[in-house]
Design an enzyme around this catalytic site. Structure first.
Site, PDB file in Angstrom:
ATOM      1  CB  THR A 137      -0.935   0.006   1.234  1.00 23.89           C
ATOM      2  OG1 THR A 137      -1.622   1.250   1.289  1.00 23.89           O
ATOM      3  CG2 THR A 137      -0.172  -0.165   2.535  1.00 23.89           C
ATOM      4  CB  SER A 175      -4.974   1.928  10.120  1.00 25.52           C
ATOM      5  OG  SER A 175      -4.563   1.134   9.018  1.00 25.52           O
ATOM      6  CE1 TYR A 212      -4.180  -3.594   4.486  1.00 31.31           C
ATOM      7  CE2 TYR A 212      -4.351  -1.194   4.368  1.00 31.31           C
ATOM      8  CZ  TYR A 212      -4.072  -2.411   3.765  1.00 31.31           C
ATOM      9  OH  TYR A 212      -3.683  -2.443   2.456  1.00 31.31           O
ATOM     10  CG  HIS A 213      -2.406   1.793   6.221  1.00 30.13           C
ATOM     11  ND1 HIS A 213      -3.656   2.231   6.601  1.00 30.13           N
ATOM     12  CD2 HIS A 213      -2.363   1.944   4.872  1.00 30.13           C
ATOM     13  CE1 HIS A 213      -4.336   2.633   5.535  1.00 30.13           C
ATOM     14  NE2 HIS A 213      -3.580   2.469   4.472  1.00 30.13           N
ATOM     15  CE  LYS A 252      -1.483  -4.882   2.614  1.00 29.60           C
ATOM     16  NZ  LYS A 252      -1.467  -5.925   1.607  1.00 29.60           N
ATOM     17  CD  GLN A 302      -3.666  -1.684  -5.955  1.00 28.72           C
ATOM     18  OE1 GLN A 302      -3.768  -1.946  -7.141  1.00 28.72           O
ATOM     19  NE2 GLN A 302      -4.166  -2.455  -5.030  1.00 28.72           N
ATOM     20  NE  ARG A 335     -10.410   6.362   7.703  1.00 24.16           N
ATOM     21  CZ  ARG A 335     -10.054   5.612   6.669  1.00 24.16           C
ATOM     22  NH1 ARG A 335      -8.795   5.581   6.288  1.00 24.16           N
ATOM     23  NH2 ARG A 335     -10.946   4.915   6.009  1.00 24.16           N
TER      24      ARG A 335
HETATM   25  P1  NAD Z   1     -10.435  -8.103  -0.542  1.00 23.96           P
HETATM   26  O1  NAD Z   1     -10.686  -8.212   0.927  1.00 23.96           O
HETATM   27  O2  NAD Z   1     -11.571  -7.843  -1.444  1.00 23.96           O
HETATM   28  O3  NAD Z   1      -9.675  -9.413  -1.059  1.00 23.96           O
HETATM   29  C1  NAD Z   1      -8.758 -10.148  -0.288  1.00 23.96           C
HETATM   30  C2  NAD Z   1      -8.995 -11.620  -0.555  1.00 23.96           C
HETATM   31  O4  NAD Z   1      -8.055 -12.386   0.208  1.00 23.96           O
HETATM   32  C3  NAD Z   1     -10.399 -12.065  -0.104  1.00 23.96           C
HETATM   33  O5  NAD Z   1     -11.026 -12.802  -1.126  1.00 23.96           O
HETATM   34  C4  NAD Z   1     -10.128 -12.909   1.141  1.00 23.96           C
HETATM   35  O6  NAD Z   1     -11.094 -13.923   1.308  1.00 23.96           O
HETATM   36  C5  NAD Z   1      -8.733 -13.451   0.870  1.00 23.96           C
HETATM   37  N1  NAD Z   1      -7.951 -13.751   2.081  1.00 23.96           N
HETATM   38  C6  NAD Z   1      -7.725 -12.949   3.156  1.00 23.96           C
HETATM   39  N2  NAD Z   1      -6.976 -13.608   4.074  1.00 23.96           N
HETATM   40  C7  NAD Z   1      -6.722 -14.834   3.550  1.00 23.96           C
HETATM   41  C8  NAD Z   1      -6.014 -15.965   4.046  1.00 23.96           C
HETATM   42  N3  NAD Z   1      -5.431 -15.982   5.251  1.00 23.96           N
HETATM   43  N4  NAD Z   1      -5.926 -17.064   3.250  1.00 23.96           N
HETATM   44  C9  NAD Z   1      -6.519 -17.091   2.030  1.00 23.96           C
HETATM   45  N5  NAD Z   1      -7.228 -16.052   1.529  1.00 23.96           N
HETATM   46  C10 NAD Z   1      -7.331 -14.937   2.291  1.00 23.96           C
HETATM   47  O7  NAD Z   1      -9.314  -6.979  -0.711  1.00 23.96           O
HETATM   48  P2  NAD Z   1      -8.816  -6.242  -2.040  1.00 23.96           P
HETATM   49  O8  NAD Z   1      -9.402  -4.896  -2.062  1.00 23.96           O
HETATM   50  O9  NAD Z   1      -8.975  -7.142  -3.211  1.00 23.96           O
HETATM   51  O10 NAD Z   1      -7.282  -6.082  -1.715  1.00 23.96           O
HETATM   52  C11 NAD Z   1      -6.353  -7.097  -2.106  1.00 23.96           C
HETATM   53  C12 NAD Z   1      -4.946  -6.690  -1.689  1.00 23.96           C
HETATM   54  O11 NAD Z   1      -4.630  -5.439  -2.300  1.00 23.96           O
HETATM   55  C13 NAD Z   1      -4.815  -6.497  -0.182  1.00 23.96           C
HETATM   56  O12 NAD Z   1      -3.602  -7.042   0.256  1.00 23.96           O
HETATM   57  C14 NAD Z   1      -4.824  -4.998  -0.012  1.00 23.96           C
HETATM   58  O13 NAD Z   1      -4.059  -4.628   1.100  1.00 23.96           O
HETATM   59  C15 NAD Z   1      -4.226  -4.499  -1.315  1.00 23.96           C
HETATM   60  N6  NAD Z   1      -4.703  -3.150  -1.669  1.00 23.96           N
HETATM   61  C16 NAD Z   1      -6.040  -2.922  -1.898  1.00 23.96           C
HETATM   62  C17 NAD Z   1      -6.457  -1.626  -2.223  1.00 23.96           C
HETATM   63  C18 NAD Z   1      -7.901  -1.280  -2.461  1.00 23.96           C
HETATM   64  O14 NAD Z   1      -8.195  -0.084  -2.657  1.00 23.96           O
HETATM   65  N7  NAD Z   1      -8.820  -2.232  -2.472  1.00 23.96           N
HETATM   66  C19 NAD Z   1      -5.503  -0.599  -2.332  1.00 23.96           C
HETATM   67  C20 NAD Z   1      -4.156  -0.871  -2.083  1.00 23.96           C
HETATM   68  C21 NAD Z   1      -3.777  -2.164  -1.763  1.00 23.96           C
HETATM   69  N1  USQ Z   2     -12.691   9.173   3.858  1.00 20.88           N
HETATM   70  C1  USQ Z   2     -13.668  10.160   3.863  1.00 20.88           C
HETATM   71  N2  USQ Z   2     -14.968   9.769   3.757  1.00 20.88           N
HETATM   72  C2  USQ Z   2     -15.329   8.456   3.631  1.00 20.88           C
HETATM   73  C3  USQ Z   2     -14.321   7.464   3.606  1.00 20.88           C
HETATM   74  C4  USQ Z   2     -13.017   7.866   3.727  1.00 20.88           C
HETATM   75  O1  USQ Z   2     -13.393  11.355   3.965  1.00 20.88           O
HETATM   76  O2  USQ Z   2     -16.529   8.185   3.538  1.00 20.88           O
HETATM   77  C5  USQ Z   2     -11.278   9.579   3.960  1.00 20.88           C
HETATM   78  C6  USQ Z   2     -10.507   8.886   5.079  1.00 20.88           C
HETATM   79  O3  USQ Z   2     -10.623   9.591   6.307  1.00 20.88           O
HETATM   80  C7  USQ Z   2      -9.092   8.884   4.497  1.00 20.88           C
HETATM   81  C8  USQ Z   2      -9.302   8.765   2.999  1.00 20.88           C
HETATM   82  O4  USQ Z   2     -10.648   9.159   2.758  1.00 20.88           O
HETATM   83  O5  USQ Z   2      -8.472  10.103   4.747  1.00 20.88           O
HETATM   84  C9  USQ Z   2      -9.067   7.400   2.407  1.00 20.88           C
HETATM   85  O6  USQ Z   2      -9.861   6.417   3.060  1.00 20.88           O
HETATM   86  P1  USQ Z   2     -10.200   5.030   2.331  1.00 20.88           P
HETATM   87  O7  USQ Z   2     -11.059   4.238   3.247  1.00 20.88           O
HETATM   88  O8  USQ Z   2     -10.687   5.291   0.957  1.00 20.88           O
HETATM   89  O9  USQ Z   2      -8.748   4.379   2.146  1.00 20.88           O
HETATM   90  P2  USQ Z   2      -7.743   3.668   3.158  1.00 20.88           P
HETATM   91  O10 USQ Z   2      -8.308   3.514   4.519  1.00 20.88           O
HETATM   92  O11 USQ Z   2      -6.438   4.367   3.063  1.00 20.88           O
HETATM   93  O12 USQ Z   2      -7.583   2.203   2.567  1.00 20.88           O
HETATM   94  C10 USQ Z   2      -7.735   1.871   1.171  1.00 20.88           C
HETATM   95  C11 USQ Z   2      -7.797   0.352   1.071  1.00 20.88           C
HETATM   96  C12 USQ Z   2      -6.474  -0.241   1.564  1.00 20.88           C
HETATM   97  C13 USQ Z   2      -5.326   0.371   0.781  1.00 20.88           C
HETATM   98  C14 USQ Z   2      -5.345   1.886   0.860  1.00 20.88           C
HETATM   99  C15 USQ Z   2      -4.350   2.502  -0.107  1.00 20.88           C
HETATM  100  O13 USQ Z   2      -8.889  -0.154   1.845  1.00 20.88           O
HETATM  101  O14 USQ Z   2      -6.492  -1.658   1.369  1.00 20.88           O
HETATM  102  O15 USQ Z   2      -4.097  -0.095   1.290  1.00 20.88           O
HETATM  103  O16 USQ Z   2      -6.642   2.370   0.422  1.00 20.88           O
HETATM  104  S1  USQ Z   2      -3.738   4.004   0.496  1.00 20.88           S
HETATM  105  O17 USQ Z   2      -4.856   4.872   0.885  1.00 20.88           O
HETATM  106  O18 USQ Z   2      -2.966   4.597  -0.582  1.00 20.88           O
HETATM  107  O19 USQ Z   2      -2.927   3.741   1.665  1.00 20.88           O
END
Ligand code: NAD
Ligand code: USQ
Length: 398
Positions: free
Chosen positions: A145, A188, A190-191, A194, A217, A331
Site C-alpha cells: 500500500t 492504522s 492494517y497499514h 503492510k 498501491q 480517524r
Molecule cells: P479483498 O478483501 O476484497 O480481497 C482479499 C482476498 O483475500 C479475499 O477474497 C479474502 O477472502 C482473501 N484472504 C484474506 N486472508 C486470507 C487468508 N489468510 N488465506 C486465504 N485467503 C485470504 O481486498 P482487495 O481490495 O482485493 O485487496 C487485495 C490486496 O490489495 C490487499 O492485500 C490490499 O491490502 C491491497 N490493496 C487494496 C487496495 C484497495 O483499494 N482495495 C488498495 C491498495 C492495496
Molecule cells: N474518507 C472520507 N470519507 C469516507 C471514507 C473515507 O473522507 O466516507 C477519507 C478517510 O478519512 C481517508 C481517505 O478518505 O483520509 C481514504 O480512506 P479510504 O477508506 O478510501 O482508504 P484507506 O483507509 O487508506 O484504505 C484503502 C484500502 C487499503 C489500501 C489503501 C491505499 O482499503 O487496502 O491499502 O486504500 S492508500 O490509501 O494509498 O494507503
C-alpha cells in the site's frame, strides 16, 4: 506462466486472476473466502450481486475463457497444505492479495486488530517460508500500500519508489550516502501490517534470495474490467459500507442514491488513486517483468494520480448534483497532507494511466444506481473510531 493468485476471490484479486487467464497464463486461485464471511458477520453485502467462486469459474469457462482452478485454503494457518501446493504445482509466480485490507475494520476492536495482524503477517511469512522450504525459485508479486509511507507532511518531497537515498553524518564531520527502505509511518493497524510485510520481504530477499516485487498501491476505484464485463456472473464486488468501502467508490455510490457525501473533517487528506483496470494491468506488468536472481526487492508505486478527498467530493457533487456533508473524522489523521509520488517504474514498463474522467466516474454512478435497492443506508457511515477522542467526536464513545 503458471501463477497462483492468493486472495483471487477479492475485489482486486478476481479481476486480476481473470485478466491473467485472459492473457494466456495458467491460473490457480487460492482463497479462504474470509472476505465473504466478514460480510456475513458485518451483515452487509457487496452492492453488486456476486456469485460464488464456483459459479464465477464456471461462467468464465462457459464464455470461452481459459479455465482457472480454485483451492480453498487459509494461507495464514494451513502451512503444510500451502507447502504441499507449491511442491505439487511448481508455479513460476505467486500474486499475493490474501490479506485483511480495510483500515476501519482493523481499528474496530482488539479482536479485529489481532485478527488483522495474525492473518496478514502470518500469511505473508508462511508464503515466504514455504517458498524457501520448497527449494523453488518463485517470483512473489505482493500487493502492498501507498500507506506505508504515511499521510503526514512529506514537506513537498517526492515519494520515491520504496527506497530513499540518505546522507548519514558521522561524529568526525564526514558523511556517507546510503539507500534505505523509506521510513514507515502507518496510519492504522492494517497499514502497519503492510510495513511489517516490507521487513519480511527485505529479510527473505537478503537471506534466501527470494525474488519479490512489492506493489505500493493507492486506493482502487471502479468495479469491472473489460474481461469481468463479459458476463454478469463475472461481476466484481463493490464495497460501500463504512468498514470496507473506499472513499471514491463510496462518494459515487452515495451520489447515486442521494445520500450526502461523507467527507471526514475538512477533506484535506490527499491520497493516491488507481482505477481497477490499471491495477490489473500493473500486476500483469510486474509479474511479466520479474527481478533477476539476487536483485533486491523491487518496489513500484502503483498509483496514477493524487487527489484531496474534499476536492474529489466537490468533483462528484458537480457531476451529479450531490450534497456534501463534512463529518467529524473517525480517524486519527492529519487535517491535511501533501502527496507527490514517483510512479516512473510502471510508466517505463508501458502503463498508459487511466485518470479520473467524467465518463468513468459516471460509469460507477450508473452501476451504483442499478443496484441502489441493495444498499443498506444504515451501513454507510464510518463508525470505526481510531481512538477514544475520535469516538467521542463521532458520538460512538460508550
Ligand atoms: P479483498 O478483501 O476484497 O480481497 C482479499 C482476498 O483475500 C479475499 O477474497 C479474502 O477472502 C482473501 N484472504 C484474506 N486472508 C486470507 C487468508 N489468510 N488465506 C486465504 N485467503 C485470504 O481486498 P482487495 O481490495 O482485493 O485487496 C487485495 C490486496 O490489495 C490487499 O492485500 C490490499 O491490502 C491491497 N490493496 C487494496 C487496495 C484497495 O483499494 N482495495 C488498495 C491498495 C492495496
Ligand atoms: N474518507 C472520507 N470519507 C469516507 C471514507 C473515507 O473522507 O466516507 C477519507 C478517510 O478519512 C481517508 C481517505 O478518505 O483520509 C481514504 O480512506 P479510504 O477508506 O478510501 O482508504 P484507506 O483507509 O487508506 O484504505 C484503502 C484500502 C487499503 C489500501 C489503501 C491505499 O482499503 O487496502 O491499502 O486504500 S492508500 O490509501 O494509498 O494507503
Amino acid at each position: 506462466m503458471k501463477v497462483l493468485v492468493l486472495g483471487g476471490d477479492g475485489f482486486c484479486g478476481w479481476p486480476c486472476a481473470v485478466n491473467l487467464a485472459d492473457q494466456g497464463h495458467d491460473v490457480l486461485i487460492v482463497d479462504n473466502l474470509s472476505r465473504r464471511k466478514i460480510d456475513i458477520d458485518l451483515e452487509v453485502e457487496s452492492l453488486t450481486p456476486i456469485v460464488s467462486i464456483g459459479e464465477r469459474l464456471k461462467a468464465w469457462e462457459e464464455i470461452g475463457g481459459k479455465p482457472m482452478r480454485f483451492v480453498h485454503m487459509d494461507i495464514a494457518h494451513e502451512y503444510q497444505r500451502l507447502l504441499d501446493l507449491l511442491l505439487e504445482e511448481k508455479p513460476d509466480s505467486i500474486v499475493h492479495f490474501a490479506e485483511q485490507r480495510a483500515a476501519p475494520y482493523s481499528m474496530k476492536s482488539s479482536a479485529t486488530k489481532r485478527y488483522t495482524v495474525d492473518n496478514n503477517v502470518n500469511g505473508t511469512h508462511n508464503l515466504l517460508a514455504a517458498i524457501v522450504e520448497s527449494g523453488q525459485d518463485i517470483h512473489v508479486v505482493h500487493l502492498g500500500t501507498m500507506g506505508v509511507y504515511g499521510y503526514g507532511s512529506h514537506r513537498g518531497a517526492t515519494i520515491p519508489e520504496g527506497y530513499l537515498k540518505v546522507e548519514v553524518p558521522q561524529p568526525d564531520g564526514s558523511r556517507f550516502e546510503e539507500e534505505i527502505l523509506h521510513p514507515a509511518s502507518p496510519g492504522s493497524v492494517y497499514h502497519m501490517t503492510k510495513t511489517l510485510d516490507q521487513l519480511l520481504f527485505l529479510y527473505y530477499n537478503k537471506n534466501d534470495k527470494v525474488r519479490i516485487t512489492d506493489l505500493h498501491q493507492g486506493i482502487v476505484w471502479g468495479t469491472n474490467t473489460d474481461a469481468t464485463d463479459r458476463d454478469p456472473r463475472l461481476t466484481n464486488r463493490f464495497d460501500y459500507d463504512g468498514d470496507y468501502g473506499t472513499v471514491l467508490n463510496r462518494f459515487l455510490m452515495q451520489a447515486a442514491i442521494g445520500y450526502p457525501l461523507t467527507v471526514h473533517g475538512t477533506g484535506g487528506q490527499t491520497r493516491a488513486f488507481i482505477h481497477i483496470r490499471d491495477s490489473v494491468r500493473c500486476v500483469q506488468l510486474a509479474m511479466e517483468n520479474p527481478p533477476t536472481q539476487g536483485e533486491r526487492v523491487k518496489i513500484f508505486n502503483q498509483m496514477t494520480e493524487s487527489h484531496q478527498v474534499g476536492e474529489l467530493a466537490k468533483k462528484v457533487a458537480a457531476l451529479t448534483g450531490a450534497q456534501v456533508n463534512n463529518l467529524p473524522n473517525p480517524r486519527n489523521e492529519a487535517v491535511e497532507n501533501d502527496l507527490i509520488v514517483d510512479n516512473r517504474c510502471f510508466i517505463e514498463l508501458g502503463l498508459n494511466p487511466t485518470t479520473l474522467d467524467d465518463g468513468l466516474l459516471k460509469e460507477v454512478v450508473e452501476i451504483a444506481t442499478r443496484f441502489a435497492d441493495r444498499c443498506d443506508r444504515n451501513r454507510i457511515l464510518c463508525t470505526s473510531a481510531w481512538t477514544k477522542t475520535q469516538a467521542q467526536a463521532i458520538g460512538t464513545a460508550s
